[in-house]
Each structure stands twice: as structure tokens, then as C-alpha cells.
Design a protein around this motif. Structure first.
Motif, short mmCIF file in Angstrom:
data_model
loop_
_atom_site.label_atom_id
_atom_site.label_comp_id
_atom_site.label_asym_id
_atom_site.label_seq_id
_atom_site.Cartn_x
_atom_site.Cartn_y
_atom_site.Cartn_z
N CYS A 31 9.78 0.97 12.47
CA CYS A 31 10.26 0.13 11.37
C CYS A 31 9.70 0.68 10.09
CB CYS A 31 9.99 -1.37 11.67
SG CYS A 31 10.41 -2.34 10.15
N PHE A 42 9.10 -0.78 7.24
CA PHE A 42 8.84 -1.64 6.23
C PHE A 42 7.36 -1.93 5.85
CE2 PHE A 42 8.28 -5.83 3.99
CZ PHE A 42 9.26 -5.42 3.04
N CYS A 43 6.62 -2.60 6.55
CA CYS A 43 5.18 -2.72 6.73
C CYS A 43 4.19 -2.02 7.25
CB CYS A 43 4.91 -4.37 6.83
SG CYS A 43 4.59 -5.01 8.59
N THR A 47 2.23 -2.52 9.60
CA THR A 47 2.23 -2.58 11.14
C THR A 47 3.01 -1.41 11.89
OG1 THR A 47 2.39 -4.92 10.53
CG2 THR A 47 2.44 -4.30 12.97
N LEU A 48 4.07 -0.90 11.28
CA LEU A 48 4.98 0.24 11.66
C LEU A 48 5.33 -0.02 13.12
CD1 LEU A 48 3.53 3.72 10.35
CD2 LEU A 48 5.51 2.43 9.66
N CYS A 49 5.97 -1.01 13.52
CA CYS A 49 6.22 -1.77 14.78
C CYS A 49 7.20 -0.49 15.50
CB CYS A 49 7.27 -2.88 14.88
SG CYS A 49 5.94 -4.13 14.23
N ALA A 86 12.90 -6.46 15.87
CA ALA A 86 12.38 -6.39 14.36
C ALA A 86 12.12 -7.96 13.94
CB ALA A 86 13.34 -5.79 13.58
N CYS A 87 11.30 -8.03 12.99
CA CYS A 87 11.12 -9.34 12.24
C CYS A 87 12.38 -9.57 11.28
CB CYS A 87 9.80 -9.64 11.84
SG CYS A 87 9.37 -8.60 10.24
N ILE A 111 12.05 -9.52 8.08
CA ILE A 111 12.11 -8.63 7.01
C ILE A 111 12.25 -7.13 7.36
CG2 ILE A 111 10.64 -9.94 4.98
CD1 ILE A 111 8.06 -8.78 6.37
N GLY A 112 12.03 -6.90 8.63
CA GLY A 112 12.23 -5.46 9.11
C GLY A 112 13.97 -5.49 9.39
N HIS A 153 3.07 -9.72 7.53
CA HIS A 153 3.00 -8.81 8.75
C HIS A 153 3.65 -9.50 9.52
CE1 HIS A 153 0.04 -7.02 6.00
NE2 HIS A 153 0.43 -5.72 6.04
N PRO A 154 5.07 -9.94 9.70
CA PRO A 154 5.32 -10.95 10.86
C PRO A 154 4.99 -10.65 12.34
CG PRO A 154 6.84 -10.83 9.09
CD PRO A 154 6.08 -9.54 9.03
N ARG A 155 4.93 -9.34 12.67
CA ARG A 155 4.74 -9.04 14.10
C ARG A 155 3.35 -8.81 14.44
NH1 ARG A 155 8.49 -5.31 16.62
NH2 ARG A 155 8.09 -6.33 18.56
#
Ligand code: SF4
Length: 434
Positions: free
Chosen positions: A9, A11-12, A14-16, A34-35, A37-38, A159-161
Motif C-alpha cells: 500500500c 499511503f503510510c 507502515t507499507l502494508c 487495506a484500511c 485511507i489505503g 497508521h490504522p493497521r
């Protein structure tokens, strides 16, 4: 319908890397894992205004006109070559090969180059250069950490996840019961949604982070705390927190702008790093900055390989100089020194101090951005890029310094180019003009 798995991802920080995208007729119609925002980043890539052609206007009060790529690159190169103090800024929402090209261009035009860390984790990266970097990977946190601190950060929203994948709820090799196996400490003046989940909430007074770290270090070393209340917190609570830290099997400190941008700035981080060093006399403890933009860390890595410094690099004398407060992009704008600016993959118009934004509105501004932003509406030239990690491949550095490969999920709109290609073209034209 095509299903693409194991996407990173963009976006943030955390790079899930477990995102699944469902693609129908060239559009991402659904995501999994994805959360919110992702998910928005993947599905709303078109945005309200998506630039797909280069735009130009001589005067900022005029309407933009469509121009071809060759003319746009030539006009951009002329602006940068004719400027006495050109700035190149941004980079945090693009991939590392664009960073490399940006650094080459900055050196060629003898400009000042920096990224968005200047207004977020800049104090962290120069503290790391001052006193070292006791870091580990997010995987180690997931598998080992039984004490986790979030200081000046609110991952429930930013960083929701993060908490579910690594920091708090994740079930790891030595932490099979997830949340039940971890003690969570939150240090924040506010009752945030993250603080509501904490076992211990240290409600530090605003701008008193340095005092609190000093008290924690003193208590850890066996000194008696003389005041009943320190940084707004009763000394008994501080002593209780120190016992938890000392008795951890593996502890982790995550910290963010609530510490880096309060009074003390990089000195807060210097002393927090010293706290981690002190804790390692008792147990194993490390720290990781909660990086915001997905590749803000990547730019600091690339900038350091190339210039020796992580950001705020001034090439005006022909060699890299680093002196934040003097060689920052915001500093140069606030002093009205900058006379041209190229912004890429960031939105300083929404985040810089008013005086800096005013200067941006007065000087020639080139904006490489896929969408309309408070920065792009101040520009003279808009160059439309593809979106790395969705429409293009690349490399990005997670907040713990692990590089991950970004995938191309769908084709970009016709007329757009990857950031790195745009910068290469500008470099080539600059070489011809110099
Ligand atoms: Fe993307 Fe960050 Fe959400 Fe993970 S936590 S899905 S990286 S926005």
C-alpha cells in the motif's frame, strides 16, 4: 475481473504488503485488507481533478493552458537554470528512483533539496545522526515485543493497521495471545483513541517531553525524583512506568510528531535514544519513528547515500552542505531567498507556514503532482505523473528501514509519465542549457 495479491500500500509508512486489488476494465473496484485511507488511495486515484496533460501559465492570475511535454520540460529547465536559488522539495509520496534523479538534478542546478521530513521527522533523522539508531524491524516487534510505547503518535488514525499488524494486537511467535501478551504505554497530552487502548497513559504536559524523558532516565538509574509532579505526571506514575520498562523482555518505543515538533525537537529524540541505551542495561529495547508518507524514509536513505546528509542539502557552493535552520527549503522561502521551486509528490501549500506559502505564490513554481492540491493551484507549470505503487513499479522504505518493491496494478492514464522519467528529461534539458 482480475485479482492481484500481495500489493504494497503506497499511503503510510507502515507499507502494508498484503493488499489485494480487484481490477475490472482497468479500474480498481475493490480492495481487501487495506484500511480506509489505503482503500481510498487505490480506488480514488482519479481524484476530483486528475492531471493528464502538462499545463502552463506565465502569470499566476491567468488560466492554465495545455502544452506538449517537450515545451513543458524546456520551460521547466529554463526556470531552474535561470534561478539563483532554486529549490527542489517533496519526494515523500514517490519511489526511490525518482529520489535519485531528483538528487542528480539538484546537484546539477546547484539548488537546495529536501523532503517533507523537514516539517515532521527531520529532528528524528538528525538526532539519529547525532547519537545513533537502536532500531529493529516491525517483524521483531510483532514476534517479540511485550512492552510497546507510542509517544506523540496516534496510529488509530494516522497508521490504522499498525497496531493490528505489529504493535499491539498482532499474534507473534513469542506473543501468541496478541494484545494479552503486551503492555501498552501511550505518552500524549490528549485522550486520543490510541490512549484509550493503553494500559498506562502518561498525560504529559504539552512541550514537556524532554523533562519526562529526563525523569524516566533518572528514575531508571536509581535516582529519587524530587518533585511530586513532573511534566504534569505524578512521580508515582513515572516510577510505575519505569518498573514496567525495566522488566520488559523486549520493549519498543514508537514515536512521532508529538515529540519531534514540540519544544526541544531533535534534543527530545537525542535524549529518547539515550533512554533506549539506558534501558538496554536491563533488557532489550529499541525504537522506530512512525513515518507518515509511505516513502518519506526512502528519500532520507537516498539523500544520505548520495550527499552524506538525510535532508536540507544545499548544493549552491558545488558541494553538499547541511545546516537545518539555514539550508531548509522552508528557511529559504521564509527568508525570501528562493527564486524558483520544483515541488514533487508533496503538498507544501497545505502544510508550510503562511510566510513560506506566500513566497511560493510569488516565485516560479513547477508542480509534479497527479492531482489538484493547494500547491498545484499556485504553480506556473504542472507536470502530470503516474502514481507509483498503483500505476508504476518502484522501491519504498518502510518506517523500520526495510525496502519493499511496489507493484504496478493498473495502467496509468495516457499522457502521464513516471516521476523518475520526468526528472530525467528535465536533467537532460538542463544539461543542454547550462
Ligand atoms: Fe495503507 Fe497505512 Fe492503511 Fe496499511 S495502515 S493499508 S500502509 S494506509
Amino acid at each position: 475481473m482480475e485479482v492481484i495479491k500481495n500489493i504494497v500500500c503506497p499511503f503510510c509508512g507502515t507499507l502494508c504488503d498484503d493488499i489485494e486489488c480487484h481490477v475490472d476494465h482497468g479500474h480498481i473496484v475493490k480492495t481487501r485488507n487495506a484500511c480506509r485511507i489505503g482503500h481510498s488511495k487505490f480506488t480514488h486515484r482519479e481524484g476530483a481533478v486528475r492531471y493528464t496533460e502538462p499545463l502552463f501559465r506565465e502569470n499566476k492570475k491567468d488560466e492554465f493552458k495545455v502544452i506538449d511535454w517537450d515545451t513543458a520540460i524546456e520551460k521547466t529547465a529554463e526556470i531552474l537554470v535561470n534561478a539563483k536559488k532554486p529549490l527542489i522539495y517533496g519526494f515523500s509520496a514517490t519511489e526511490c528512483h525518482a529520489h535519485i534523479e531528483g538528487m542528480k538534478l539538484a546537484e546539477k542546478i546547484r539548488g537546495l533539496v529536501s523532503n517533507t521530513a523537514e516539517v515532521c521527522h527531520g529532528p528524528s533523522v538528525w538526532a539519529l545522526q547525532d547519537v545513533g539508531y537502536p532500531i529493529c524491524t516491525l517483524g521483531e516487534v510483532k514476534n517479540r515485543a511485550d512492552v510497546v510505547i507510542y509517544w506523540g503518535s496516534n496510529p488509530m488514525h494516522a497508521h490504522p493497521r499498525h497496531m493490528s499488524r505489529y504493535g499491539v494486537f498482532a499474534r507473534g511467535f513469542f506473543r501468541e495471545r496478541g494484545r494479552k501478551d503486551r503492555t501498552v504505554i501511550v505518552i500524549d497530552p490528549r485522550e486520543t483513541d490510541t490512549a484509550k487502548l493503553a494500559d498506562i497513559h502518561l498525560k504529559v504536559d504539552p512541550h514537556k517531553d524532554y523533562e519526562l524523558v529526563s525523569a524516566l532516565r533518572a528514575s531508571l538509574k536509581g535516582f529519587e525524583l524530587k518533585s511530586d509532579i513532573i511534566a504534569g505526571i505524578p512521580k508515582e506514575t513515572i516510577e510505575k512506568a519505569v518498573e514496567v520498562l525495566k522488566n520488559a523482555q523486549f520493549g519498543e518505543l514508537f514515536f512521532a510528531m508529538g515529540v519531534t515538533q514540540t519544544k526541544g525537537k531533535h534534543r527530545n529524540i537525542d535524549t529518547a535514544i539515550q533512554l533506549i541505551v539506558d534501558l538496554n542495561a536491563f533488557t532489550k529495547f529499541t525504537l522506530i519513528p512512525m513515518r507518515g508518507h509511505y516513502n518519506v524514509n526512502g528519500f532520507n536513505q537516498v539523500c544520505t547515500w548520495i550527499s552524506g546528509f538525510p535532508l536540507c542539502v544545499d548544493y549552491s557552493k558545488g558541494f553538499p552542505e547541511f545546516n537545518p535552520g539555514e539550508t531548509g527549503v522552508t528557511d529559504s522561502l521564509m527568508r525570501n531567498e528562493a527564486d524558483a521551486m520544483l515541488n514533487i509528490a508533496s503538498d507544501p501549500g497545505a502544510h508550510f507556514p503562511q510566510k513560506a506559502v506566500k513566497r511560493m505564490s510569488e516565485i516560479p513554481l513547477i508542480c509534479i503532482d497527479p492531482h489538484e492540491t493547494p500547491t498545484s493551484v499556485l504553480a506556473n507549470i504542472i507536470l502530470p505523473p503516474t502514481i507509483a505503487g498503483i500505476e508504476d513499479t518502484g522501491t519504498a522504505y518502510r518506517m523500520d528501514g526495510v525496502p519493499l518493491e511496489l507493484k504496478k496494478v493498473i495502467n496509468p492514464p495516457n499522457g502521464t509519465l513516471p516521476d523518475r522519467e520526468i526528472l530525467k528529461k528535465i536533467f537532460k534539458k538542463v544539461e543542454e542549457l547550462i
